[in-house]
Motif scaffolding. Structure first.
Motif, PDB file in Angstrom:
ATOM      1  N   ARG A   1       0.835  -1.213   0.000  1.00  0.00           N
ATOM      2  CA  ARG A   1       0.000   0.000   0.000  1.00  0.00           C
ATOM      3  C   ARG A   1       0.868   1.261   0.000  1.00  0.00           C
ATOM      4  N   SER A   2       1.954   1.234   0.786  1.00  0.00           N
ATOM      5  CA  SER A   2       2.788   2.439   0.876  1.00  0.00           C
ATOM      6  C   SER A   2       3.551   2.693  -0.423  1.00  0.00           C
ATOM      7  N   GLU A   3       4.043   1.628  -1.062  1.00  0.00           N
ATOM      8  CA  GLU A   3       4.753   1.804  -2.350  1.00  0.00           C
ATOM      9  C   GLU A   3       3.787   2.304  -3.430  1.00  0.00           C
ATOM     10  N   ILE A   4       2.547   1.798  -3.390  1.00  0.00           N
ATOM     11  CA  ILE A   4       1.547   2.219  -4.379  1.00  0.00           C
ATOM     12  C   ILE A   4       1.211   3.696  -4.165  1.00  0.00           C
ATOM     13  N   SER A   5       1.018   4.090  -2.885  1.00  0.00           N
ATOM     14  CA  SER A   5       0.652   5.494  -2.636  1.00  0.00           C
ATOM     15  C   SER A   5       1.821   6.434  -2.947  1.00  0.00           C
ATOM     16  N   ARG A   6       3.077   5.935  -2.821  1.00  0.00           N
ATOM     17  CA  ARG A   6       4.249   6.756  -3.172  1.00  0.00           C
ATOM     18  C   ARG A   6       4.435   6.841  -4.684  1.00  0.00           C
ATOM     19  N   GLY A   7       3.791   5.907  -5.393  1.00  0.00           N
ATOM     20  CA  GLY A   7       3.925   5.888  -6.851  1.00  0.00           C
ATOM     21  C   GLY A   7       5.304   5.428  -7.308  1.00  0.00           C
ATOM     22  N   SER A   8       5.979   4.608  -6.463  1.00  0.00           N
ATOM     23  CA  SER A   8       7.312   4.113  -6.828  1.00  0.00           C
ATOM     24  C   SER A   8       7.196   3.113  -7.980  1.00  0.00           C
ATOM     25  N   GLU A   9       8.323   2.822  -8.578  1.00  0.00           N
ATOM     26  CA  GLU A   9       8.345   1.886  -9.713  1.00  0.00           C
ATOM     27  C   GLU A   9       7.779   0.529  -9.295  1.00  0.00           C
ATOM     28  N   LEU A  10       8.236   0.046  -8.119  1.00  0.00           N
ATOM     29  CA  LEU A  10       7.729  -1.243  -7.610  1.00  0.00           C
ATOM     30  C   LEU A  10       6.229  -1.144  -7.316  1.00  0.00           C
ATOM     31  N   GLY A  11       5.824  -0.010  -6.753  1.00  0.00           N
ATOM     32  CA  GLY A  11       4.415   0.196  -6.405  1.00  0.00           C
ATOM     33  C   GLY A  11       3.518   0.171  -7.634  1.00  0.00           C
ATOM     34  N   LEU A  12       3.970   0.845  -8.695  1.00  0.00           N
ATOM     35  CA  LEU A  12       3.181   0.891  -9.935  1.00  0.00           C
ATOM     36  C   LEU A  12       3.076  -0.500 -10.557  1.00  0.00           C
ATOM     37  N   LYS A  13       4.178  -1.242 -10.488  1.00  0.00           N
ATOM     38  CA  LYS A  13       4.195  -2.602 -11.034  1.00  0.00           C
ATOM     39  C   LYS A  13       3.197  -3.472 -10.243  1.00  0.00           C
ATOM     40  N   ALA A  14       3.257  -3.342  -8.905  1.00  0.00           N
ATOM     41  CA  ALA A  14       2.368  -4.127  -8.041  1.00  0.00           C
ATOM     42  C   ALA A  14       0.908  -3.755  -8.285  1.00  0.00           C
ATOM     43  N   LYS A  15       0.631  -2.443  -8.427  1.00  0.00           N
ATOM     44  CA  LYS A  15      -0.750  -1.982  -8.635  1.00  0.00           C
ATOM     45  C   LYS A  15      -1.332  -2.553  -9.923  1.00  0.00           C
ATOM     46  N   GLY A  16      -0.516  -2.536 -10.981  1.00  0.00           N
ATOM     47  CA  GLY A  16      -0.965  -3.076 -12.272  1.00  0.00           C
ATOM     48  C   GLY A  16      -1.379  -4.534 -12.144  1.00  0.00           C
ATOM     49  N   LEU A  17      -0.564  -5.305 -11.402  1.00  0.00           N
ATOM     50  CA  LEU A  17      -0.862  -6.728 -11.206  1.00  0.00           C
ATOM     51  C   LEU A  17      -2.110  -6.914 -10.351  1.00  0.00           C
ATOM     52  N   MET A  18      -2.189  -6.138  -9.257  1.00  0.00           N
ATOM     53  CA  MET A  18      -3.333  -6.277  -8.351  1.00  0.00           C
ATOM     54  C   MET A  18      -4.635  -5.877  -9.045  1.00  0.00           C
ATOM     55  N   ASP A  19      -4.568  -4.807  -9.849  1.00  0.00           N
ATOM     56  CA  ASP A  19      -5.765  -4.359 -10.584  1.00  0.00           C
ATOM     57  C   ASP A  19      -6.245  -5.420 -11.561  1.00  0.00           C
ATOM     58  N   ALA A  20      -5.291  -6.244 -12.028  1.00  0.00           N
ATOM     59  CA  ALA A  20      -5.649  -7.321 -12.964  1.00  0.00           C
ATOM     60  C   ALA A  20      -6.057  -8.598 -12.206  1.00  0.00           C
ATOM     61  N   GLY A  21      -6.101  -8.477 -10.870  1.00  0.00           N
ATOM     62  CA  GLY A  21      -6.502  -9.625 -10.040  1.00  0.00           C
ATOM     63  C   GLY A  21      -5.407 -10.674  -9.905  1.00  0.00           C
ATOM     64  N   LEU A  22      -4.156 -10.277 -10.168  1.00  0.00           N
ATOM     65  CA  LEU A  22      -3.034 -11.221 -10.086  1.00  0.00           C
ATOM     66  C   LEU A  22      -2.262 -11.029  -8.789  1.00  0.00           C
ATOM     67  N   LEU A  23      -1.571 -12.085  -8.364  1.00  0.00           N
ATOM     68  CA  LEU A  23      -0.718 -11.989  -7.186  1.00  0.00           C
ATOM     69  C   LEU A  23       0.560 -11.246  -7.540  1.00  0.00           C
ATOM     70  N   VAL A  24       1.047 -10.477  -6.597  1.00  0.00           N
ATOM     71  CA  VAL A  24       2.310  -9.767  -6.802  1.00  0.00           C
ATOM     72  C   VAL A  24       3.440 -10.792  -6.692  1.00  0.00           C
ATOM     73  N   PRO A  25       4.322 -10.892  -7.706  1.00  0.00           N
ATOM     74  CA  PRO A  25       5.363 -11.928  -7.658  1.00  0.00           C
ATOM     75  C   PRO A  25       6.385 -11.680  -6.544  1.00  0.00           C
TER      76      PRO A  25
END
Length: 197
Positions: free
Chosen positions: A37-61
């Motif tokens: 949640r914190s990486e996503i709210s910071r908009g970091s590279e890892l956060g954006l990658k994780a958000k894309g996966l979560m939005d697609a209903g996938l597990l974060v690797p």
């Protein structure tokens, strides 16, 4: 440095116990959910990658999660230690965590597993569902599915740490203070063992 894996199925009381352990030992709480949640709210590279996966209903690797954990460890080199909550969930994650910690001359000190019967977990989660607003806490079928998922995928992690003589079990049913003092006894024994190495 004291590095603890706090382990247990949903509803075992990890949140309550981790808060008390953090206060007593001055540890940094590493909850993968909070990190994501914190990486996503910071908009970091890892956060954006994780958000894309979560939005697609996938597990974060694993590599994304491990990357987030590494950045947190690197930012807190002077910490007294870390408490890992909700991670590692699988044996490959536990292995990756060992490799990561060894880069910083660290290792897991001990794993404390809160043992609670399935019947009690269902009761606790349904009760929590009345106040938490979490739909997955209000549906008994979903709760049982989460507990089964935990048992099949996450329980083998306990064996991984047992093979390293780092696994300790605590009865998660009883008074909060009683459970806490048992956990502190285990940590005290771990610290003695670490200091004697």
């Amino acid at each position: 440095m004291l590095n603890i894996v706090l382990f247990g199925p949903p509803g075992a009381g990890k949140g309550t116990q981790s808060q008390k352990l953090i206060e007593k030992y001055g540890l940094i709480h590493l909850s993968t959910g909070d990190l994501l949640r914190s990486e996503i709210s910071r908009g970091s590279e890892l956060g954006l990658k994780a958000k894309g996966l979560m939005d697609a209903g996938l597990l974060v690797p694993d590599e994304v999660v491990i990357g987030m954990i590494e950045s947190k460890i690197a930012d807190n080199r002077d910490a007294a230690g870390f408490i890992f909550d909700g991670f590692p969930r699988t044996v490959p994650q536990a292995e990756a965590l060992d490799v990561l910690l060894s880069k910083y001359d660290q290792s897991i000190s001990c794993m404390i597993a809160l043992q609670v019967s399935e019947e009690e977990l269902v009761k606790r989660l349904l009760l929590r569902g009345q106040t938490s607003g979490r739909p997955d806490d209000a549906d008994e079928t979903l709760i049982q599915k989460r507990v089964q998922e935990y048992n099949s995928k996450t329980a083998p992690v306990a064996n991984y740490y047992a093979q390293q003589n780092k696994f300790y079990s605590v009865d998660g049913i009883g008074e909060i203070e009683e459970i806490f003092s048992k956990s502190c006894e285990i940590i005290g024994a771990c610290q003695l063992a670490l200091n004697s190495k």
